[in-house]
Design a protein around this motif. Structure first.
Motif, short mmCIF file in Angstrom:
data_model
loop_
_atom_site.label_atom_id
_atom_site.label_comp_id
_atom_site.label_asym_id
_atom_site.label_seq_id
_atom_site.Cartn_x
_atom_site.Cartn_y
_atom_site.Cartn_z
N GLY A 201 0.81 -1.20 0.00
CA GLY A 201 0.00 0.00 0.00
C GLY A 201 0.85 1.26 0.00
O GLY A 201 2.07 1.22 0.16
N THR A 202 0.20 2.39 -0.18
CA THR A 202 0.94 3.65 -0.28
C THR A 202 1.53 4.10 1.05
O THR A 202 2.55 4.78 1.07
CB THR A 202 0.02 4.76 -0.83
OG1 THR A 202 -1.12 4.89 0.04
CG2 THR A 202 -0.47 4.43 -2.22
N LEU A 203 0.90 3.74 2.16
CA LEU A 203 1.39 4.22 3.45
C LEU A 203 2.60 3.44 3.96
O LEU A 203 3.39 3.97 4.73
CB LEU A 203 0.27 4.16 4.49
CG LEU A 203 -0.91 5.12 4.29
CD1 LEU A 203 -1.88 5.03 5.46
CD2 LEU A 203 -0.44 6.55 4.10
N LEU A 204 2.74 2.18 3.55
CA LEU A 204 3.79 1.34 4.12
C LEU A 204 4.89 0.99 3.12
O LEU A 204 5.92 0.45 3.53
CB LEU A 204 3.18 0.04 4.67
CG LEU A 204 2.21 0.18 5.85
CD1 LEU A 204 1.66 -1.18 6.25
CD2 LEU A 204 2.90 0.83 7.03
N GLY A 253 1.29 -6.57 6.01
CA GLY A 253 2.10 -5.40 5.72
C GLY A 253 2.69 -4.76 6.97
O GLY A 253 3.92 -4.57 7.05
N PRO A 254 1.86 -4.41 7.95
CA PRO A 254 2.42 -3.86 9.19
C PRO A 254 3.39 -4.80 9.89
O PRO A 254 4.37 -4.35 10.49
CB PRO A 254 1.18 -3.61 10.05
CG PRO A 254 0.08 -3.40 9.07
CD PRO A 254 0.39 -4.31 7.93
N ALA A 255 3.15 -6.12 9.81
CA ALA A 255 4.05 -7.08 10.45
C ALA A 255 5.43 -7.03 9.81
O ALA A 255 6.47 -7.10 10.49
CB ALA A 255 3.48 -8.50 10.36
N ILE A 256 5.48 -6.88 8.48
CA ILE A 256 6.76 -6.79 7.78
C ILE A 256 7.50 -5.52 8.19
O ILE A 256 8.70 -5.54 8.49
CB ILE A 256 6.53 -6.83 6.25
CG1 ILE A 256 6.09 -8.23 5.81
CG2 ILE A 256 7.81 -6.42 5.50
CD1 ILE A 256 5.69 -8.30 4.36
N ILE A 257 6.80 -4.40 8.21
CA ILE A 257 7.44 -3.13 8.55
C ILE A 257 7.88 -3.11 10.01
O ILE A 257 8.95 -2.58 10.35
CB ILE A 257 6.50 -1.95 8.25
CG1 ILE A 257 6.08 -1.98 6.77
CG2 ILE A 257 7.18 -0.63 8.57
CD1 ILE A 257 7.25 -2.02 5.79
N LEU A 258 7.08 -3.69 10.91
CA LEU A 258 7.48 -3.75 12.31
C LEU A 258 8.70 -4.65 12.49
O LEU A 258 9.55 -4.37 13.35
CB LEU A 258 6.32 -4.27 13.16
CG LEU A 258 5.19 -3.25 13.43
CD1 LEU A 258 4.05 -3.91 14.19
CD2 LEU A 258 5.72 -2.04 14.21
N SER A 259 8.81 -5.72 11.71
CA SER A 259 10.00 -6.57 11.77
C SER A 259 11.23 -5.78 11.34
O SER A 259 12.29 -5.86 11.97
CB SER A 259 9.82 -7.79 10.86
OG SER A 259 8.74 -8.59 11.29
#
Length: 288
Positions: A201-204, A253-259
């Motif tokens: 997505g555009t935010l992440l 998506g958030p899980a990948i960025i948090l990792s």
């Protein structure tokens, strides 16, 4: 151990496509993130990620959730914002970061408005946060093409891109490649953000570009190894995030960025140029 780490990627096709898309994104986006960071343009990357939103939203408004129209729309919108912000900074008294911030705010509001005209809250979440677990073969092909283009262009213009990052005035004094390389690089940023938009997505999408690059900075000062380390960190973040998403039923998506964020925080402390090793070297220097 097999059931936890390997079985999800062996037994389920959607996990295999998500892993393949994430790895391809890491190959192209992480080196671009390194150069964004070295240029002190990390927040510019975030602004560009939102700049593609109106174009992608226009493609969604006209054709629904189809890859080609949304991709073309995102590329056109990203190019308009990049050229517009650059032109304003060159021909007016406003600096590029200020003009980029203005375009960023306008683009974000316009994109959300366009999606809301036709879609539901689910469609808006898809555009803003992506669906890496629902990547199609067409999306994988697009991401693979973008990664290949990125690696080839970086290989061709490597010396010029590095010189433009470290000393742009020197590059302009010895070569005419300065301005073209700048816009070629911005083109790579837009391309990789469009590829990341399909999955995150555009935010992440900018997160996979910047966080591994920022973490790699704590392990080496050389550009080449920094790009390689950023790719490795990006891949590790994707694998860890997908496993977290599968086993804990978290948004992928958030899980990948948090990792990636967790690896960044660990790197700031334990990296060879991180807090711990810097203090150890400082202590040894004082006691020597």
């Amino acid at each position: 151990m097999y059931d936890f780490l390997i079985a999800p990627f062996v037994e389920f096709g959607f996990m295999q496509r998500a892993l393949a898309g994430s790895l391809l994104l890491s190959l192209g986006a992480c080196p671009v993130g390194v150069f964004l960071m070295l240029r002190r343009m990390s927040l510019t990357g975030d602004a560009m990620a939102h700049a593609i939103l109106p174009g992608a939203a226009a493609g969604f408004l006209l054709f629904g959730l189809q890859i080609v129209p949304m991709t073309i729309g995102g590329l056109v919108a990203g190019a308009i914002v990049a050229i517009g912000a650059g032109a304003i900074s060159r021909f007016t008294v406003q600096r590029e970061d200020a003009s980029m911030a203005a375009f960023y705010l306008i683009s974000l509001a316009l994109g959300v408005l366009i999606v809301s005209l036709r879609g539901s809250s689910v469609d808006l979440m898809h555009v803003l946060f992506g669906t890496v677990l629902a990547l199609s073969n067409d999306a994988l092909t697009l991401i693979a093409l973008i990664s290949a283009i990125t690696l080839v262009v970086l290989a061709i213009f490597w010396r010029a891109v590095v010189a433009e990052c470290l000393d742009p005035l020197f590059l302009r004094s010895v070569s005419r490649l300065g301005p073209p390389v700048h816009f070629i690089f911005l083109g790579l940023v837009v391309l990789n953000l469009v590829g990341g938009f399909q999955a995150l997505g555009t935010l992440l999408s900018v997160g996979l570009m910047i966080l591994p690059a920022a973490a790699a900075r704590f392990w080496t000062a050389r550009v080449g190894p920094m790009c390689a380390i950023a790719v490795v960190i990006g891949i590790a973040s994707c694998v860890a995030g997908l496993l977290m998403s599968y086993h804990a039923a978290l948004p992928s998506g958030p899980a990948i960025i948090l990792s990636a964020g967790a690896i960044y925080l660990l790197s700031t402390i334990f990296g060879t140029r991180g807090i711990f090793n810097t203090r150890v070297r400082h202590h040894r220097h004082r006691t020597a």
